[in-house]
Design a protein around this motif. Structure first.
Motif, PDB file in Angstrom:
ATOM      1  N   ALA A 113       0.914  -1.081   0.143  1.00  0.00           N
ATOM      2  CA  ALA A 113      -0.079   0.212   0.015  1.00  0.00           C
ATOM      3  C   ALA A 113       0.827   1.165   0.085  1.00  0.00           C
ATOM      4  CB  ALA A 113      -0.742   0.056   1.060  1.00  0.00           C
ATOM      5  N   ASP A 114       1.888   1.150   0.716  1.00  0.00           N
ATOM      6  CA  ASP A 114       2.828   2.346   0.839  1.00  0.00           C
ATOM      7  C   ASP A 114       3.640   2.466  -0.534  1.00  0.00           C
ATOM      8  OD1 ASP A 114       3.985   3.873   3.119  1.00  0.00           O
ATOM      9  OD2 ASP A 114       5.769   3.134   2.482  1.00  0.00           O
ATOM     10  N   GLU A 115       3.827   1.449  -1.228  1.00  0.00           N
ATOM     11  CA  GLU A 115       4.677   1.415  -2.362  1.00  0.00           C
ATOM     12  C   GLU A 115       3.707   2.118  -3.498  1.00  0.00           C
ATOM     13  OE1 GLU A 115       7.820   0.509  -2.724  1.00  0.00           O
ATOM     14  OE2 GLU A 115       7.647   1.277  -5.016  1.00  0.00           O
ATOM     15  N   ARG A 116       2.354   1.679  -3.372  1.00  0.00           N
ATOM     16  CA  ARG A 116       1.325   2.326  -4.408  1.00  0.00           C
ATOM     17  C   ARG A 116       1.171   3.723  -4.107  1.00  0.00           C
ATOM     18  NH1 ARG A 116      -3.805   2.012  -7.142  1.00  0.00           N
ATOM     19  NH2 ARG A 116      -3.668   3.587  -8.262  1.00  0.00           N
ATOM     20  N   GLY A 117       1.124   4.236  -2.765  1.00  0.00           N
ATOM     21  CA  GLY A 117       0.638   5.523  -2.635  1.00  0.00           C
ATOM     22  C   GLY A 117       2.108   6.325  -2.901  1.00  0.00           C
ATOM     23  N   TRP A 118       3.191   6.023  -2.817  1.00  0.00           N
ATOM     24  CA  TRP A 118       4.322   6.738  -2.940  1.00  0.00           C
ATOM     25  C   TRP A 118       4.455   6.890  -4.614  1.00  0.00           C
ATOM     26  CZ3 TRP A 118       5.774  10.596  -0.098  1.00  0.00           C
ATOM     27  CH2 TRP A 118       5.755  10.316   1.058  1.00  0.00           C
ATOM     28  N   THR A 119       3.777   5.849  -5.264  1.00  0.00           N
ATOM     29  CA  THR A 119       3.815   6.185  -6.960  1.00  0.00           C
ATOM     30  C   THR A 119       2.703   7.014  -7.369  1.00  0.00           C
ATOM     31  OG1 THR A 119       4.113   3.885  -6.856  1.00  0.00           O
ATOM     32  CG2 THR A 119       3.631   4.557  -8.788  1.00  0.00           C
ATOM     33  N   ASP A 120       1.484   6.986  -7.039  1.00  0.00           N
ATOM     34  CA  ASP A 120       0.464   7.613  -7.532  1.00  0.00           C
ATOM     35  C   ASP A 120      -0.622   8.116  -6.499  1.00  0.00           C
ATOM     36  OD1 ASP A 120      -0.706   5.481  -7.347  1.00  0.00           O
ATOM     37  OD2 ASP A 120      -1.348   5.343  -9.637  1.00  0.00           O
ATOM     38  N   GLY A 121      -0.491   7.904  -5.377  1.00  0.00           N
ATOM     39  CA  GLY A 121      -1.477   8.261  -4.433  1.00  0.00           C
ATOM     40  C   GLY A 121      -2.753   7.599  -4.503  1.00  0.00           C
ATOM     41  N   GLY A 122      -2.641   6.446  -5.206  1.00  0.00           N
ATOM     42  CA  GLY A 122      -3.866   5.494  -5.164  1.00  0.00           C
ATOM     43  C   GLY A 122      -5.120   5.781  -6.299  1.00  0.00           C
ATOM     44  N   SER A 123      -5.848   4.846  -6.318  1.00  0.00           N
ATOM     45  CA  SER A 123      -6.891   4.729  -7.491  1.00  0.00           C
ATOM     46  C   SER A 123      -7.942   5.686  -7.124  1.00  0.00           C
ATOM     47  CB  SER A 123      -7.414   3.081  -7.530  1.00  0.00           C
ATOM     48  OG  SER A 123      -6.439   2.300  -7.937  1.00  0.00           O
ATOM     49  N   PRO A 124      -8.342   6.205  -8.291  1.00  0.00           N
ATOM     50  CA  PRO A 124      -9.647   6.970  -8.038  1.00  0.00           C
ATOM     51  C   PRO A 124     -10.696   6.702  -7.413  1.00  0.00           C
ATOM     52  CG  PRO A 124      -8.999   6.769 -10.442  1.00  0.00           C
ATOM     53  CD  PRO A 124      -8.140   5.846  -9.611  1.00  0.00           C
ATOM     54  N   VAL A 125     -11.023   7.378  -6.130  1.00  0.00           N
ATOM     55  CA  VAL A 125     -11.742   6.881  -5.060  1.00  0.00           C
ATOM     56  C   VAL A 125     -13.226   6.502  -5.758  1.00  0.00           C
ATOM     57  CG1 VAL A 125     -12.877   7.343  -2.992  1.00  0.00           C
ATOM     58  CG2 VAL A 125     -10.547   8.083  -3.506  1.00  0.00           C
ATOM     59  N   LEU A 126     -13.876   7.387  -6.661  1.00  0.00           N
ATOM     60  CA  LEU A 126     -15.259   7.369  -7.038  1.00  0.00           C
ATOM     61  C   LEU A 126     -15.559   5.946  -8.004  1.00  0.00           C
ATOM     62  CD1 LEU A 126     -15.959  11.112  -8.018  1.00  0.00           C
ATOM     63  CD2 LEU A 126     -16.838   9.762  -5.947  1.00  0.00           C
ATOM     64  N   ASP A 127     -14.450   5.670  -8.660  1.00  0.00           N
ATOM     65  CA  ASP A 127     -14.465   4.473  -9.499  1.00  0.00           C
ATOM     66  C   ASP A 127     -14.349   3.298  -8.522  1.00  0.00           C
ATOM     67  OD1 ASP A 127     -14.308   5.842 -11.600  1.00  0.00           O
ATOM     68  OD2 ASP A 127     -12.213   5.704 -12.161  1.00  0.00           O
ATOM     69  N   GLN A 128     -13.575   3.522  -7.515  1.00  0.00           N
ATOM     70  CA  GLN A 128     -13.518   2.284  -6.270  1.00  0.00           C
ATOM     71  C   GLN A 128     -14.754   1.994  -5.818  1.00  0.00           C
ATOM     72  OE1 GLN A 128     -10.011   1.808  -3.716  1.00  0.00           O
ATOM     73  NE2 GLN A 128      -9.363   3.681  -4.566  1.00  0.00           N
ATOM     74  N   LEU A 129     -15.482   3.277  -5.242  1.00  0.00           N
ATOM     75  CA  LEU A 129     -16.661   2.999  -4.613  1.00  0.00           C
ATOM     76  C   LEU A 129     -17.939   2.684  -5.721  1.00  0.00           C
ATOM     77  CD1 LEU A 129     -16.899   6.513  -2.628  1.00  0.00           C
ATOM     78  CD2 LEU A 129     -16.270   4.168  -1.856  1.00  0.00           C
ATOM     79  N   THR A 130     -17.693   2.742  -6.911  1.00  0.00           N
ATOM     80  CA  THR A 130     -18.650   2.401  -7.948  1.00  0.00           C
ATOM     81  C   THR A 130     -18.707   0.917  -8.114  1.00  0.00           C
ATOM     82  OG1 THR A 130     -18.705   4.382  -9.121  1.00  0.00           O
ATOM     83  CG2 THR A 130     -19.603   2.341 -10.114  1.00  0.00           C
ATOM     84  N   LEU A 131     -17.416   0.235  -7.974  1.00  0.00           N
ATOM     85  CA  LEU A 131     -17.013  -1.288  -8.067  1.00  0.00           C
ATOM     86  C   LEU A 131     -17.889  -1.822  -6.859  1.00  0.00           C
ATOM     87  CD1 LEU A 131     -16.197  -3.596  -9.604  1.00  0.00           C
ATOM     88  CD2 LEU A 131     -13.668  -3.267  -8.819  1.00  0.00           C
ATOM     89  N   ALA A 132     -17.315  -0.997  -5.690  1.00  0.00           N
ATOM     90  CA  ALA A 132     -17.834  -1.838  -4.620  1.00  0.00           C
ATOM     91  C   ALA A 132     -19.410  -1.751  -4.507  1.00  0.00           C
ATOM     92  CB  ALA A 132     -17.373  -0.792  -3.465  1.00  0.00           C
ATOM     93  N   MET A 133     -19.956  -1.020  -4.918  1.00  0.00           N
ATOM     94  CA  MET A 133     -21.388  -0.977  -5.050  1.00  0.00           C
ATOM     95  C   MET A 133     -22.002  -1.961  -6.020  1.00  0.00           C
ATOM     96  SD  MET A 133     -24.161   0.563  -3.657  1.00  0.00           S
ATOM     97  CE  MET A 133     -23.863   2.241  -3.094  1.00  0.00           C
ATOM     98  N   PHE A 134     -21.076  -2.075  -7.245  1.00  0.00           N
ATOM     99  CA  PHE A 134     -21.604  -2.845  -8.352  1.00  0.00           C
ATOM    100  C   PHE A 134     -21.427  -4.400  -7.625  1.00  0.00           C
ATOM    101  CE2 PHE A 134     -20.545  -5.305 -12.166  1.00  0.00           C
ATOM    102  CZ  PHE A 134     -21.570  -4.581 -13.003  1.00  0.00           C
TER     103      PHE A 134
END
Ligand SMILES: Cc1ncc(COP(=O)(O)O)c(C=O)c1O
Length: 456
Positions: free
Chosen positions: A330-351
Motif C-alpha cells: 500500500a505504501d509502495e502504491r501510495g508513493w507511486t501515484d496516491g492510489g486509485s480514483p476513489v469514485l471508481d472504487q466506490l462504484t465497483l464496491a457498489m456494483f
C-alpha cells in the motif's frame, strides 16, 4: 516584482502591466499563440468580452478590440448571438503524436486481451456509480487511503472468498490499477529488498516479464506442460509468477500436486508466489478450480482485476497479500501515484455489493461457453489437424501449430486477411473469443485456416 497581476484562468492569459507593452497586444498575442499551438482547440467558446475583462481587470473595450483583431486574422470566429469561438487553423507541426492504441481495429478480433467490450453492463455500472455517489459522504471525496477504499476492500474480500476460494481479510487487500501495476509494485518492493531473480512460466505472459526486467529483476524461465508450470526442479528465487487457473498462453491448469510442490518450494526458499488469476472466473466444463492462495495464504500474493470480468478500461485490480506485506505494498502504491480514483472504487464496491458482478458473470459464462463451442466446432471443420488446448477455462484457447511452423508468419498472413490473432514462440497460436461476434466465428476461422495453410 510580481509581473503577473491578473490571470484569465480559463484561457491561461497572464498580462504584464509593468513592462509597458499595450495590454491589447499582449492579450492578442497570447490568444494567437494559444490557437497556433493547439492549446486552444477549434470550436472552444471564449468567455464574453465582459467576463474576460472583469477577470483580467481591464477595460472591456480592450478585449473587444483584441477579439475583433483575431477575428479579422482568422484565429477566432464571431457569430451574432453566440460566443466567439476558436477557428480551425492548420494543425501546428509540433503537436504530440497520438499514442498508438493497443487495439487497432480488425475485421475479426481473436486477440486474447479483454472481456467482451460490447457486453460491458453500461447501465448497471452507471446505476452503481449514481448510487455510490449519492451514498458517499463528503469526507470520501478527498484523497483516499493508499490501500484502497475500505468499501471496495471489504467487497472484494467477500467476493474473492466466495467466488475464488481466496482467504482474505479486507486489511490484506490492496487496490491497484490492474494486475499490470500490481506486478510493477511487487517488482519494486522485491528489488528494494535486494531480490534478484523471479521464476516465470515459459511460455508465459511477456508483458509481465518485461515489467519485472524493467524493475531490474532477472527472469528464470521454467517450462510449462499440460499440467502447468513444471515444479520438479525449481531453482532458488525470490518469487515465482504463475497463472495457475488458466496458464497464459497454453491454457493448462496447474495440477494439484504441482500446487502443493510450488507452495513447498516457496516455504523452503522463503519465497513468494505471485498468483495471476486474470481469468479465473471462467470455467466451463466443471467447477472452477479455486485459487492457489486458498491453499497457502502465507506465501501467495493473489492478483486479480476487472479486465476479464468487466473491461480493461476500468484499470482496477487488486492484490491480496500475506501478513505485513499489505502495508508495504500500500505504501509502495501510495508513493507511486496516491492510489486509485476513489469514485471508481466506490462504484465497483457498489456494483459488487448489489450482486451486479455475479449477475454479469453468470450471463457472460453462458455467452462465452456458447462462443467457445462454436469456435471449437469451426476449428474442427477448418483446421482439424491442429490440437486445441486450454478450452476448459478462460477466454482463449491455444492451437498447437505443426512442428517447425512459423507462428509469426501465420499471424502476419492472418492480419492480411483481417484476422487479428496473437502467436508466441513454441509454435502456439492463442485464439481469444471474447470479442468476436457469434456470427463472425465461421468466416473468421475460415480466414485463419487460409493463413495457416498458405504457408504449406
Ligand atoms: C496473463 C494476464 N495477466 C493479467 C492480465 C490483465 O492485466 P490488467 O489487470 O493490468 O489489465 C492479462 C490481460 O490480458 C493477462 O493476459
Amino acid at each position: 516584482m510580481d509581473r503577473v497581476d491578473h490571470f484569465g484562468r480559463d484561457l491561461f492569459v497572464a498580462l504584464d502591466r509593468a513592462g509597458g507593452r499595450p495590454l491589447r497586444s499582449q492579450l492578442e498575442e497570447q490568444l494567437r499563440d494559444g490557437v497556433r499551438s493547439g492549446r486552444l482547440h477549434a470550436g472552444t467558446a471564449l468567455p464574453s468580452t465582459r467576463a474576460l475583462a472583469a477577470e483580467l481587470g481591464i477595460a472591456r473595450g480592450v478585449v473587444v478590440e483584441a477579439y475583433g483583431q483575431l477575428v479579422a486574422e482568422g484565429f477566432l470566429v464571431a457569430r451574432r448571438g453566440s460566443a466567439t469561438r476558436v477557428a480551425r487553423v492548420a494543425a501546428p507541426e509540433a503537436r504530440v503524436a497520438t499514442p498508438a492504441t493497443r487495439i487497432p481495429p480488425a475485421r475479426f478480433d481473436f486477440r486474447a486481451e479483454s472481456a467482451d467490450r460490447g457486453a460491458f453492463p453500461r447501465r448497471a455500472w452507471l446505476a452503481a456509480a449514481r448510487r455510490a455517489m449519492a451514498a458517499a459522504p463528503d469526507a470520501d471525496l478527498g484523497y483516499g487511503t493508499w490501500a484502497g477504499a475500505p468499501a471496495l476492500r471489504g467487497a472484494l474480500a467477500a467476493y474473492l472468498g466466495r467466488a475464488r476460494g481466496v482467504v482474505a481479510d479486507p486489511e490484506q487487500v490492496v487496490v491497484t490499477a490492474g494486475i499490470t501495476q500490481a506486478v510493477a509494485l511487487l517488482a519494486a518492493v522485491l528489488r528494494r529488498r535486494g531480490a534478484r531473480k523471479v521464476i516465470v512460466e515459459e511460455p508465459g505472459f511477456d508483458q509481465h516479464g518485461t515489467i519485472l526486467e524493467r524493475a531490474g529483476l532477472s527472469l528464470v524461465p521454467i517450462e510449462v506442460d499440460d499440467g502447468g508450470l513444471r515444479t520438479d526442479e525449481l531453482p532458488a528465487a525470490a518469487a515465482a509468477l504463475v497463472t495457475p487457473a488458466h496458464q497464459m498462453p497454453t491454457g493448462a491448469v496447474l495440477a494439484p500436486e504441482r500446487r502443493a510442490a510450488l507452495l513447498d518450494w516457496a516455504a523452503a526458499n522463503d519465497a513468494l508466489v505471485f498468483e495471476d488469476d486474470y481469468d479465473g472466473e471462467y470455467r466451463y466444463d466443471r467447477e472452477p478450480v479455486g485459487a492457489l492462495q486458498g491453499l497457502g495464504a502465507g506465501r501467495v500474493v493473489y492478483l486479480g482485476s476487472t479486465s476479464k470480468t468487466l473491461v480493461p478500461a476500468l484499470r482496477l485490480g487488486w492484490m491480496v497479500l500475506p501478513g505485513g506485506l499489505a502495508a508495504v505494498l500500500a505504501d509502495e502504491r501510495g508513493w507511486t501515484d496516491g492510489g486509485s480514483p476513489v469514485l471508481d472504487q466506490l462504484t465497483l464496491a457498489m456494483f459488487i455489493e448489489r450482486g451486479e458482478l455475479d449477475r454479469h458473470l453468470r450471463r457472460m459464462r453462458l455467452r462465452y461457453r456458447r462462443r467457445r463451442d462454436a469456435l471449437i466446432a469451426a476449428l474442427e471443420r477448418h483446421l482439424p489437424e491442429l490440437d486445441i488446448t486450454g478450452a476448459a477455462a478462460g477466454l482463449h484457447i491455444t492451437l498447437a501449430l505443426p512442428e517447425g511452423a512459423d507462428a509469426a508468419a501465420i499471424v502476419d498472413r492472418a492480419a492480411a486477411r483481417g484476422v487479428a490473432v496473437l502467436g508466441c514462440a513454441r509454435s502456439l497460436l492463442f485464439v481469444g473469443y471474447a470479442n468476436i461476434a457469434d456470427a463472425a466465428i465461421e468466416p473468421a476461422v475460415a480466414a485463419l485456416a487460409e493463413a495457416v495453410h498458405a504457408g504449406h
